[in-house]
Design a protein around this motif. Structure first.
Motif, PDB file in Angstrom:
ATOM      1  N   GLN A   1       3.744  -4.532   3.629  1.00 23.78           N
ATOM      2  CA  GLN A   1       3.910  -3.230   2.998  1.00 23.78           C
ATOM      3  C   GLN A   1       3.190  -3.064   1.667  1.00 23.78           C
ATOM      4  O   GLN A   1       3.241  -1.983   1.094  1.00 23.78           O
ATOM      5  CB  GLN A   1       5.374  -2.857   2.891  1.00 23.78           C
ATOM      6  CG  GLN A   1       6.207  -3.652   1.968  1.00 23.78           C
ATOM      7  CD  GLN A   1       7.665  -3.218   2.037  1.00 23.78           C
ATOM      8  OE1 GLN A   1       8.086  -2.467   2.926  1.00 23.78           O
ATOM      9  NE2 GLN A   1       8.445  -3.694   1.107  1.00 23.78           N
ATOM     10  N   ASP A   2       2.503  -4.072   1.184  1.00 18.86           N
ATOM     11  CA  ASP A   2       1.675  -3.860  -0.006  1.00 18.86           C
ATOM     12  C   ASP A   2       0.436  -3.035   0.328  1.00 18.86           C
ATOM     13  O   ASP A   2      -0.201  -2.481  -0.550  1.00 18.86           O
ATOM     14  CB  ASP A   2       1.259  -5.201  -0.621  1.00 18.86           C
ATOM     15  CG  ASP A   2       2.416  -5.879  -1.343  1.00 18.86           C
ATOM     16  OD1 ASP A   2       3.391  -5.182  -1.697  1.00 18.86           O
ATOM     17  OD2 ASP A   2       2.341  -7.094  -1.546  1.00 18.86           O
ATOM     18  N   SER A   3       0.123  -2.936   1.610  1.00 17.94           N
ATOM     19  CA  SER A   3      -1.011  -2.121   2.041  1.00 17.94           C
ATOM     20  C   SER A   3      -0.634  -0.648   1.946  1.00 17.94           C
ATOM     21  O   SER A   3       0.481  -0.252   2.305  1.00 17.94           O
ATOM     22  CB  SER A   3      -1.382  -2.452   3.483  1.00 17.94           C
ATOM     23  OG  SER A   3      -2.291  -1.489   3.988  1.00 17.94           O
ATOM     24  N   GLU A   4      -1.548   0.168   1.510  1.00 20.55           N
ATOM     25  CA  GLU A   4      -1.287   1.602   1.441  1.00 20.55           C
ATOM     26  C   GLU A   4      -1.192   2.226   2.829  1.00 20.55           C
ATOM     27  O   GLU A   4      -0.770   3.373   2.978  1.00 20.55           O
ATOM     28  CB  GLU A   4      -2.366   2.310   0.624  1.00 20.55           C
ATOM     29  CG  GLU A   4      -3.753   2.225   1.244  1.00 20.55           C
ATOM     30  CD  GLU A   4      -4.815   2.913   0.412  1.00 20.55           C
ATOM     31  OE1 GLU A   4      -4.762   4.145   0.281  1.00 20.55           O
ATOM     32  OE2 GLU A   4      -5.684   2.195  -0.109  1.00 20.55           O
TER      33      GLU A   4
ATOM     34  N   LYS B   1       6.753   1.734   3.798  1.00 19.99           N
ATOM     35  CA  LYS B   1       7.716   0.861   3.113  1.00 19.99           C
ATOM     36  C   LYS B   1       8.998   0.798   3.933  1.00 19.99           C
ATOM     37  O   LYS B   1       9.439   1.787   4.501  1.00 19.99           O
ATOM     38  CB  LYS B   1       8.027   1.383   1.711  1.00 19.99           C
ATOM     39  CG  LYS B   1       6.801   1.635   0.836  1.00 19.99           C
ATOM     40  CD  LYS B   1       5.989   0.383   0.612  1.00 19.99           C
ATOM     41  CE  LYS B   1       4.805   0.676  -0.295  1.00 19.99           C
ATOM     42  NZ  LYS B   1       3.526   0.421   0.284  1.00 19.99           N
TER      43      LYS B   1
END
Length: 73
Positions: free
Chosen positions: A23-26, A30
């Motif tokens: 979830q750090d990817s745009e 989330k």
């Protein structure tokens, strides 16, 4: 919980753990928490307005827009 085709709580927890790693990817929504009541399992996620991927793909097919990685970026 009564659906034989649905995953178990352990499956949902495993999926949540995998999604949290990404979830750090745009480009990945989330994920917040998992909870349950006597009849259902729930996963709370970020709100992504605009419909789901299936609807997006259907709309693209209707309007002859190819779904490519470039389009999704």
């Amino acid at each position: 919980k009564n659906n034989d085709n649905a995953g178990t709580l352990e499956d949902l927890v495993s999926e949540m753990e995998n999604m949290k790693e990404l979830q750090d990817s745009e480009y990945v929504m989330k994920n917040y928490e998992i909870f349950q009541d006597p009849e259902h399992l729930y996963c709370s996620n970020e709100l992504l307005p605009g419909g789901d991927l299936s609807s997006f793909r259907e709309h693209c097919a209707e309007t002859a827009v190819p779904v490519t990685e470039q389009l999704l970026n």
